[in-house]
Design an enzyme around this catalytic site. Structure first.
Site, PDB file in Angstrom:
ATOM      1  N   THR A 164       0.821  -1.215   0.000  1.00  0.00           N
ATOM      2  CA  THR A 164       0.000   0.000   0.000  1.00  0.00           C
ATOM      3  C   THR A 164       0.850   1.258   0.000  1.00  0.00           C
ATOM      4  O   THR A 164       1.991   1.255   0.505  1.00  0.00           O
ATOM      5  CB  THR A 164      -0.901   0.007   1.253  1.00  0.00           C
ATOM      6  OG1 THR A 164      -1.573   1.262   1.362  1.00  0.00           O
ATOM      7  CG2 THR A 164      -0.081  -0.196   2.521  1.00  0.00           C
ATOM      8  N   ASP A 165       0.286   2.343  -0.524  1.00  0.00           N
ATOM      9  CA  ASP A 165       0.967   3.634  -0.466  1.00  0.00           C
ATOM     10  C   ASP A 165       1.091   4.172   0.958  1.00  0.00           C
ATOM     11  O   ASP A 165       1.914   5.046   1.240  1.00  0.00           O
ATOM     12  CB  ASP A 165       0.271   4.667  -1.358  1.00  0.00           C
ATOM     13  CG  ASP A 165      -1.203   4.881  -1.033  1.00  0.00           C
ATOM     14  OD1 ASP A 165      -1.710   4.302  -0.045  1.00  0.00           O
ATOM     15  OD2 ASP A 165      -1.868   5.629  -1.785  1.00  0.00           O
ATOM     16  N   GLU A 166       0.299   3.624   1.887  1.00  0.00           N
ATOM     17  CA  GLU A 166       0.296   4.160   3.245  1.00  0.00           C
ATOM     18  C   GLU A 166       1.604   3.914   3.995  1.00  0.00           C
ATOM     19  O   GLU A 166       1.848   4.527   5.039  1.00  0.00           O
ATOM     20  CB  GLU A 166      -0.891   3.591   4.027  1.00  0.00           C
ATOM     21  CG  GLU A 166      -2.232   3.992   3.437  1.00  0.00           C
ATOM     22  CD  GLU A 166      -3.411   3.660   4.329  1.00  0.00           C
ATOM     23  OE1 GLU A 166      -3.294   3.837   5.557  1.00  0.00           O
ATOM     24  OE2 GLU A 166      -4.443   3.227   3.794  1.00  0.00           O
ATOM     25  N   LYS A 203       2.200  -3.226   7.463  1.00  0.00           N
ATOM     26  CA  LYS A 203       2.452  -3.465   6.042  1.00  0.00           C
ATOM     27  C   LYS A 203       3.905  -3.140   5.697  1.00  0.00           C
ATOM     28  O   LYS A 203       4.544  -3.864   4.926  1.00  0.00           O
ATOM     29  CB  LYS A 203       1.504  -2.633   5.183  1.00  0.00           C
ATOM     30  CG  LYS A 203       0.074  -3.132   5.148  1.00  0.00           C
ATOM     31  CD  LYS A 203      -0.054  -4.535   4.572  1.00  0.00           C
ATOM     32  CE  LYS A 203       0.250  -4.588   3.089  1.00  0.00           C
ATOM     33  NZ  LYS A 203       0.054  -5.978   2.546  1.00  0.00           N
ATOM     34  N   TYR A 218      -1.696  -0.123  11.116  1.00  0.00           N
ATOM     35  CA  TYR A 218      -1.890  -0.856   9.863  1.00  0.00           C
ATOM     36  C   TYR A 218      -0.719  -0.639   8.917  1.00  0.00           C
ATOM     37  O   TYR A 218      -0.097  -1.594   8.430  1.00  0.00           O
ATOM     38  CB  TYR A 218      -3.189  -0.430   9.181  1.00  0.00           C
ATOM     39  CG  TYR A 218      -3.196  -0.707   7.695  1.00  0.00           C
ATOM     40  CD1 TYR A 218      -3.101  -2.012   7.215  1.00  0.00           C
ATOM     41  CD2 TYR A 218      -3.274   0.335   6.767  1.00  0.00           C
ATOM     42  CE1 TYR A 218      -3.075  -2.275   5.853  1.00  0.00           C
ATOM     43  CE2 TYR A 218      -3.252   0.080   5.404  1.00  0.00           C
ATOM     44  CZ  TYR A 218      -3.150  -1.224   4.948  1.00  0.00           C
ATOM     45  OH  TYR A 218      -3.121  -1.480   3.608  1.00  0.00           O
TER      46      TYR A 218
END
Length: 340
Positions: free
Chosen positions: A127-129, A155, A151
């Site tokens: 993810t970009d997060e 990741k 989260y």
């Protein structure tokens, strides 16, 4: 060819599986798919109903963090796509342990099993997060990781583990990082299906803070095509960004959803902002575009089609939003062949 898809009963993973088994990826029309999924709250066998009768599908119920199961399952496959993840930021804020178990420990278990069995490539879907927040410009694949939520930290941990197995052991691991996804079969706690299903029921929708948080959006089909391209043509040890064709504030997204659902701003309830809410994400996906990738689904068209899907599939989402009214599911088998 046999492909192991972990998390293949979730939103993105099931789309990939349905597309693969429906002949949507040229050259893979005869590929067999094994789905490993623990069927937690967001995993749903109904997501695989359109391809359930395929003799090329095998479903295994189990946890990616179960070493014995994963060691027994990986051999005999030609590639692994890891969609398995705990993904909802709000849930990670209230309880981070499941996120660490799946997104970090589970990735390590899977990588070790692939290394031991000599199976690769492995595509780690992320993810970009993991980058945190960017005020302007876009992240390249070389940007430092600076996650802000439990989260995204989990990741990032899984991604770092994947990179470590690539560098230390020479395992063929490729990482993809994508912006926000939308489309059919998305669990209705995420913003687009939550807003759509609320509005279809005449219920208000919650808007965090001032609504100025900015996100990129991509249709799930475009995301999965990017993952497939990385599987087919990506380089071992490299990271690839997959971006969509829309960057919207949450206010702009809300306005679009209200219009698609024929509702007004009186249906919007302002709620306190999320803890540590990242202000803006933005990916530079030029590396993948240089390989021939481009999103195909225009955002407005995809959004309207998604709204229509939820309007036409109440039987799929109503039990998820109102589980007390749904019959209790019977126990699922640990391992099955092709799905009944």
């Amino acid at each position: 060819m046999r492909i192991l898809v972990t998390g293949g009963a979730g939103f993105i993973g099931s789309h990939y599986v349905r597309t693969m088994l429906s002949g949507g990826y040229p050259g893979y029309e005869d590929a067999a798919v094994t789905v490993l999924d623990s069927l937690t709250y967001a995993g749903n066998l109904a997501n695989l109903d359109p391809v359930a009768a395929s003799p090329r599908l095998r479903f295994v119920r189990g946890d990616i963090a179960d070493p014995a199961l994963v060691r027994s399952l990986v051999p005999g496959h030609d590639a692994v796509i890891n969609f398995a993840a705990e993904t909802h930021v709000d849930r990670s804020i209230s309880g981070a342990a499941p996120f660490v178990a799946t997104n970090v420990a589970g990735v390590q278990v899977l990588l070790q099993a692939c290394l031991d069995a000599g199976v690769g490539p492995v595509v780690q879907v992320s993810t970009d997060e993991v980058y945190g927040s960017v005020a302007s410009g876009s992240w390249t694949e070389q940007a430092p990781l600076a996650p802000n939520s439990p989260y995204s930290a989990a990741k990032a941990g899984g991604d770092l583990m994947a990179g470590a197995y690539a560098r230390t052991h020479g395992l063929d691991v490729r990482i993809t990082r994508c912006c926000n996804n939308y489309g059919p079969y998305q669990y209705p706690e995420k913003v687009i299906p939550l807003f759509v299903t609320n509005l279809l029921d005449g219920q208000p929708v919650p808007l965090y803070g001032d609504g100025g948080n900015v996100r990129g959006w991509i249709h799930v089909d475009d995301h999965c095509r990017g993952v497939q391209l990385v599987l087919e043509r990506g380089e071992p040890g490299k990271t690839y960004h997959i971006n969509g064709n829309a960057e919207l504030t949450n206010l702009e997204l809300t306005a679009a959803l209200l219009e698609c659902c024929g509702a007004g701003w009186d249906m919007v309830t302002r709620v306190p902002d999320r803890k540590g809410h990242d202000r803006r994400y933005c990916l530079d996906d030029s590396a993948l575009r240089d390989m021939g990738y481009a999103p195909r689904v225009p955002f407005r068209q995809g959004l309207e089609e998604t709204v229509r899907w939820y309007a036409d599939h109440r039987s799929w989402w109503e039990p998820l939003k109102r589980p007390a009214a749904a019959p209790a599911p019977g126990p699922a088998p640990a391992v099955t062949g092709s799905m009944p």
